[in-house]
Scaffold this motif. Structure first.
Motif, PDB file in Angstrom:
ATOM      1  N   GLN A 289     -39.883  98.286  19.758  1.00 31.15           N
ATOM      2  CA  GLN A 289     -39.647  98.414  18.319  1.00 31.15           C
ATOM      3  C   GLN A 289     -38.717  99.577  17.985  1.00 31.15           C
ATOM      4  O   GLN A 289     -37.819  99.438  17.149  1.00 31.15           O
ATOM      5  CB  GLN A 289     -40.982  98.584  17.588  1.00 31.15           C
ATOM      6  N   SER A 290     -38.931 100.722  18.620  1.00 29.36           N
ATOM      7  CA  SER A 290     -38.169 101.921  18.255  1.00 29.36           C
ATOM      8  C   SER A 290     -36.809 101.989  18.934  1.00 29.36           C
ATOM      9  O   SER A 290     -35.831 102.459  18.335  1.00 29.36           O
ATOM     10  CB  SER A 290     -38.980 103.179  18.613  1.00 29.36           C
ATOM     11  N   VAL A 291     -36.734 101.549  20.188  1.00 27.26           N
ATOM     12  CA  VAL A 291     -35.486 101.644  20.944  1.00 27.26           C
ATOM     13  C   VAL A 291     -34.667 100.368  20.844  1.00 27.26           C
ATOM     14  O   VAL A 291     -33.462 100.392  20.592  1.00 27.26           O
ATOM     15  CB  VAL A 291     -35.769 101.988  22.422  1.00 27.26           C
ATOM     16  N   ARG A 292     -35.325  99.224  21.023  1.00 28.84           N
ATOM     17  CA  ARG A 292     -34.613  97.951  21.042  1.00 28.84           C
ATOM     18  C   ARG A 292     -34.605  97.240  19.687  1.00 28.84           C
ATOM     19  O   ARG A 292     -34.002  96.176  19.544  1.00 28.84           O
ATOM     20  CB  ARG A 292     -35.229  97.022  22.105  1.00 28.84           C
ATOM     21  N   GLN A 293     -35.287  97.793  18.685  1.00 25.61           N
ATOM     22  CA  GLN A 293     -35.323  97.247  17.326  1.00 25.61           C
ATOM     23  C   GLN A 293     -35.854  95.802  17.283  1.00 25.61           C
ATOM     24  O   GLN A 293     -35.388  94.970  16.512  1.00 25.61           O
ATOM     25  CB  GLN A 293     -33.921  97.303  16.695  1.00 25.61           C
ATOM     26  N   VAL A 294     -36.840  95.518  18.125  1.00 26.34           N
ATOM     27  CA  VAL A 294     -37.491  94.205  18.122  1.00 26.34           C
ATOM     28  C   VAL A 294     -38.551  94.205  17.015  1.00 26.34           C
ATOM     29  O   VAL A 294     -39.299  95.173  16.868  1.00 26.34           O
ATOM     30  CB  VAL A 294     -38.138  93.906  19.487  1.00 26.34           C
ATOM     31  N   ASN A 295     -38.635  93.143  16.238  1.00 27.84           N
ATOM     32  CA  ASN A 295     -39.625  93.125  15.155  1.00 27.84           C
ATOM     33  C   ASN A 295     -41.032  92.945  15.718  1.00 27.84           C
ATOM     34  O   ASN A 295     -41.227  92.619  16.888  1.00 27.84           O
ATOM     35  CB  ASN A 295     -39.309  92.029  14.127  1.00 27.84           C
ATOM     36  N   LEU A 332     -52.616  94.384  46.695  1.00 25.87           N
ATOM     37  CA  LEU A 332     -51.580  93.601  46.028  1.00 25.87           C
ATOM     38  C   LEU A 332     -51.384  94.070  44.590  1.00 25.87           C
ATOM     39  O   LEU A 332     -50.247  94.155  44.101  1.00 25.87           O
ATOM     40  CB  LEU A 332     -51.950  92.116  46.044  1.00 25.87           C
ATOM     41  N   SER A 333     -52.487  94.406  43.919  1.00 24.97           N
ATOM     42  CA  SER A 333     -52.390  94.905  42.542  1.00 24.97           C
ATOM     43  C   SER A 333     -51.555  96.184  42.476  1.00 24.97           C
ATOM     44  O   SER A 333     -50.696  96.334  41.609  1.00 24.97           O
ATOM     45  CB  SER A 333     -53.796  95.166  41.990  1.00 24.97           C
ATOM     46  N   ALA A 334     -51.808  97.111  43.404  1.00 29.55           N
ATOM     47  CA  ALA A 334     -51.045  98.372  43.424  1.00 29.55           C
ATOM     48  C   ALA A 334     -49.568  98.113  43.702  1.00 29.55           C
ATOM     49  O   ALA A 334     -48.690  98.757  43.116  1.00 29.55           O
ATOM     50  CB  ALA A 334     -51.634  99.312  44.472  1.00 29.55           C
ATOM     51  N   ILE A 335     -49.281  97.164  44.599  1.00 23.52           N
ATOM     52  CA  ILE A 335     -47.881  96.821  44.902  1.00 23.52           C
ATOM     53  C   ILE A 335     -47.196  96.227  43.669  1.00 23.52           C
ATOM     54  O   ILE A 335     -46.038  96.549  43.365  1.00 23.52           O
ATOM     55  CB  ILE A 335     -47.826  95.847  46.090  1.00 23.52           C
ATOM     56  N   LEU A 336     -47.908  95.360  42.949  1.00 26.93           N
ATOM     57  CA  LEU A 336     -47.337  94.766  41.736  1.00 26.93           C
ATOM     58  C   LEU A 336     -47.065  95.830  40.677  1.00 26.93           C
ATOM     59  O   LEU A 336     -46.051  95.768  39.971  1.00 26.93           O
ATOM     60  CB  LEU A 336     -48.293  93.708  41.187  1.00 26.93           C
ATOM     61  N   MET A 337     -47.965  96.816  40.542  1.00 26.82           N
ATOM     62  CA  MET A 337     -47.741  97.896  39.579  1.00 26.82           C
ATOM     63  C   MET A 337     -46.526  98.720  39.974  1.00 26.82           C
ATOM     64  O   MET A 337     -45.746  99.151  39.110  1.00 26.82           O
ATOM     65  CB  MET A 337     -48.982  98.785  39.489  1.00 26.82           C
ATOM     66  N   THR A 338     -46.343  98.930  41.286  1.00 30.79           N
ATOM     67  CA  THR A 338     -45.163  99.667  41.754  1.00 30.79           C
ATOM     68  C   THR A 338     -43.897  98.889  41.433  1.00 30.79           C
ATOM     69  O   THR A 338     -42.906  99.457  40.932  1.00 30.79           O
ATOM     70  CB  THR A 338     -45.260  99.913  43.265  1.00 30.79           C
ATOM     71  N   PHE A 339     -43.926  97.585  41.702  1.00 30.49           N
ATOM     72  CA  PHE A 339     -42.772  96.749  41.394  1.00 30.49           C
ATOM     73  C   PHE A 339     -42.462  96.778  39.898  1.00 30.49           C
ATOM     74  O   PHE A 339     -41.291  96.918  39.503  1.00 30.49           O
ATOM     75  CB  PHE A 339     -43.029  95.308  41.848  1.00 30.49           C
ATOM     76  N   GLY A 340     -43.496  96.634  39.052  1.00 29.67           N
ATOM     77  CA  GLY A 340     -43.277  96.632  37.607  1.00 29.67           C
ATOM     78  C   GLY A 340     -42.692  97.944  37.113  1.00 29.67           C
ATOM     79  O   GLY A 340     -41.794  97.960  36.258  1.00 29.67           O
ATOM     80  N   SER A 341     -43.177  99.070  37.662  1.00 32.77           N
ATOM     81  CA  SER A 341     -42.669 100.381  37.251  1.00 32.77           C
ATOM     82  C   SER A 341     -41.220 100.570  37.676  1.00 32.77           C
ATOM     83  O   SER A 341     -40.383 101.075  36.909  1.00 32.77           O
ATOM     84  CB  SER A 341     -43.547 101.494  37.851  1.00 32.77           C
ATOM     85  N   VAL A 342     -40.907 100.167  38.917  1.00 34.15           N
ATOM     86  CA  VAL A 342     -39.528 100.290  39.413  1.00 34.15           C
ATOM     87  C   VAL A 342     -38.601  99.378  38.614  1.00 34.15           C
ATOM     88  O   VAL A 342     -37.456  99.740  38.305  1.00 34.15           O
ATOM     89  CB  VAL A 342     -39.473  99.961  40.919  1.00 34.15           C
ATOM     90  N   TRP A 343     -39.095  98.192  38.260  1.00 30.58           N
ATOM     91  CA  TRP A 343     -38.275  97.278  37.456  1.00 30.58           C
ATOM     92  C   TRP A 343     -37.928  97.904  36.106  1.00 30.58           C
ATOM     93  O   TRP A 343     -36.782  97.791  35.628  1.00 30.58           O
ATOM     94  CB  TRP A 343     -39.022  95.961  37.254  1.00 30.58           C
ATOM     95  N   LEU A 344     -38.895  98.573  35.480  1.00 32.10           N
ATOM     96  CA  LEU A 344     -38.630  99.239  34.204  1.00 32.10           C
ATOM     97  C   LEU A 344     -37.599 100.348  34.366  1.00 32.10           C
ATOM     98  O   LEU A 344     -36.802 100.608  33.463  1.00 32.10           O
ATOM     99  CB  LEU A 344     -39.927  99.802  33.624  1.00 32.10           C
ATOM    100  N   MET A 345     -37.592 101.023  35.522  1.00 29.72           N
ATOM    101  CA  MET A 345     -36.611 102.072  35.774  1.00 29.72           C
ATOM    102  C   MET A 345     -35.193 101.517  35.825  1.00 29.72           C
ATOM    103  O   MET A 345     -34.228 102.241  35.528  1.00 29.72           O
ATOM    104  CB  MET A 345     -36.936 102.778  37.104  1.00 29.72           C
ATOM    105  N   THR A 346     -35.050 100.252  36.197  1.00 30.54           N
ATOM    106  CA  THR A 346     -33.714  99.661  36.332  1.00 30.54           C
ATOM    107  C   THR A 346     -33.146  99.155  35.007  1.00 30.54           C
ATOM    108  O   THR A 346     -31.966  98.795  34.946  1.00 30.54           O
ATOM    109  CB  THR A 346     -33.747  98.490  37.332  1.00 30.54           C
ATOM    110  N   LEU A 347     -33.983  99.094  33.976  1.00 24.62           N
ATOM    111  CA  LEU A 347     -33.511  98.579  32.691  1.00 24.62           C
ATOM    112  C   LEU A 347     -32.495  99.526  32.062  1.00 24.62           C
ATOM    113  O   LEU A 347     -32.593 100.744  32.193  1.00 24.62           O
ATOM    114  CB  LEU A 347     -34.687  98.385  31.730  1.00 24.62           C
ATOM    115  N   ARG A 348     -31.520  98.966  31.366  1.00 23.64           N
ATOM    116  CA  ARG A 348     -30.517  99.736  30.633  1.00 23.64           C
ATOM    117  C   ARG A 348     -30.700  99.466  29.137  1.00 23.64           C
ATOM    118  O   ARG A 348     -31.369  98.497  28.750  1.00 23.64           O
ATOM    119  CB  ARG A 348     -29.108  99.339  31.069  1.00 23.64           C
ATOM    120  N   PRO A 349     -30.112 100.287  28.283  1.00 18.50           N
ATOM    121  CA  PRO A 349     -30.247 100.040  26.838  1.00 18.50           C
ATOM    122  C   PRO A 349     -29.769  98.667  26.399  1.00 18.50           C
ATOM    123  O   PRO A 349     -30.220  98.147  25.382  1.00 18.50           O
ATOM    124  CB  PRO A 349     -29.388 101.159  26.216  1.00 18.50           C
TER     125      PRO A 349
END
Length: 455
Positions: A289-295, A332-349
């Protein structure tokens, strides 16, 4: 249905607010750290109220506590939209948390006591009310905010509370008369039994510590007042630990952590799991909402993927854990959380907003695995003789993880939610999830845990 409609109000209200932070900032013209108290207040109050109300039900009756909780939640939901200031809103949010916690504390017990047929099916339905309400909360909140305003996230409770009260009044049997021992218990003795000094020290210490940390971050520099408030919080929590180690009936039985190290590590792991999950749960809506202005409506739709993946993964995890034990699922849960966190790090504006769903799906599946796996790990690591104490500590770990996640977001973001702050948040989550992977890999097999418990 009477119990289900009541107990769902706690997870529903804790999750709906995740999409309302940005709107509340605009409505009250406050920075992010101050508005984040709408989250802190609810979880601190729930952490205290649920065990206290569980004990209160033994004295005053489970049906009475359940009905009173509905009245309290109804009144808070009616008055909150009329709050003249944010301080009043926080106060009524605390009252709402206490009311909804009263129902959660006794809801399961009511079903276990009064339903003699198909009890397992009834308990599974209640679990759907709890997990389903938490899963759809951001979506419901997003729809309400899109078509109305933030007041709607409180008013939506009224029909559920009313229906639950009418059904409970008619269908939940009255409590048996108190025994002579119970009837002779004085209010003073009951306050001693629930460890009132411990509760006050815990609440005051947590609030002072959070105020000191968040005030320093909000103002941009540390003053003597900030330092004194924060240090007083540490001191109060130190006194709390000392008191709990000496108390005859402690609010949080800390000695159990030292006596059962395997159970202690399960609680530490569960704290980290909730820290990671709720950092995403509360952080992503504000980012969208604040960064990407999604309603609000689209934010709720995107967050629905988190809950949907969690609900789908839970029954699959149950069958897997029955065959293989909790270790593979939790790894597997911990690995998925690591993947999700790293994926968020790769996002650009300028990354597509839909790409956020990949991280949400990873955290959603991991949450489904954790909801079953961590409970199984608790049972494997805790002797049957203290399973009640173990369950209480388990819930405390959940709330502490949630509070820490809100604290992290408040410290990292400061006055406003920014993409740079979101990147820092993602890095912290990636490092934490790697720690969780290491803990999951070192987890001992359930059979070895049971051998330890039997010694």
């Amino acid at each position: 249905m009477a119990v289900g409609l009541g107990i769902m109000l706690n997870p529903l209200n804790s999750s709906m607010v995740s999409v309302a932070i940005a709107r509340l900032q605009q409505a009250y013209r406050l920075d992010f750290t101050i508005v984040s108290w709408i989250i802190f207040s609810f979880y601190i109050a729930s952490a205290i109220a649920q065990p206290v109300m569980g004990k209160a039900s033994d004295l005053f009756g489970r049906r009475n506590i359940f009905l009173l909780g509905l009245i309290v939640a109804f009144a808070a939901s009616m008055l909150a939209p009329l709050s003249p200031s944010f301080g009043w809103l926080i106060a009524l949010r605390i009252v709402q948390s206490v009311g909804t916690s009263m129902m959660v504390a006794v809801g399961m017990a009511l079903v276990r006591i009064h339903m003699t047929e198909k009890q397992a099916a009834a308990l599974s339905i209640l679990s759907i009310f709890l997990s389903g309400a938490a899963a759809v909360g951001p979506f419901v909140g997003g729809v309400l905010l899109y078509f109305w305003d933030w007041q709607a996230i409180f008013l939506v409770n009224i029909p559920f509370a009313s229906a639950s009260f009418l059904l409970a009044w008619r269908h939940i049997p009255k409590d048996r008369r108190a025994t002579a021992a119970e009837g002779s218990m004085s209010v003073r003795r009951w306050f001693a039994m629930i460890d009132t000094p411990g509760i006050l020290l815990f609440a005051a210490g947590m609030v002072a510590l959070l105020v000191g940390l968040l005030s320093a971050k909000s103002s941009g520099h540390i003053t003597i007042i900030h330092a004194m408030v924060g240090l007083s919080g540490f001191a109060l929590l130190a006194f709390f630990v000392r008191h709990e180690l000496r108390a005859a009936s402690p609010f949080i039985p800390l000695r159990a952590f030292a006596k059962y190290p395997a159970m202690t590590w399960v609680n530490v792991e569960f704290l980290l799991v909730n820290f990671l999950f709720y950092s995403i749960f509360f952080g992503l809506p504000s980012y969208l909402q604040s960064v990407r202005q999604v309603n609000e409506f689209d934010t709720g739709m995107l967050m629905l993927s988190l809950g949907a993946c969690s609900l789908v993964a839970s029954p699959i995890a149950g069958r897997w854990i029955d065959r293989s034990g909790p270790r593979p699922a939790l790894l597997l849960s911990a690995i998925l959380m690591t993947f999700g966190s790293v994926w968020l790090m790769t996002l650009r504006p300028d990354s597509p907003v839909i790409s956020v769903c990949i991280a949400l799906a990873a955290f959603g599946v991991s949450n489904g695995l954790n909801s079953v796996g961590m409970q199984a790990a608790l049972f494997a690591s805790s002797p049957k003789s203290i399973i009640g104490v173990a369950s209480g500590l388990f819930n405390t770990s959940r709330y502490l993880g949630t509070i820490l996640s809100s604290l992290l977001i408040g410290i990292v973001m400061g006055g406003s939610f920014s993409f740079a702050g979101f990147r820092v948040l993602s890095i912290i989550l990636a490092v934490t999830s790697l720690v969780l992977v290491g803990m999951s890999r070192r987890r001992r097999e359930p059979g070895r845990l049971q051998e330890t418990n039997s010694m």
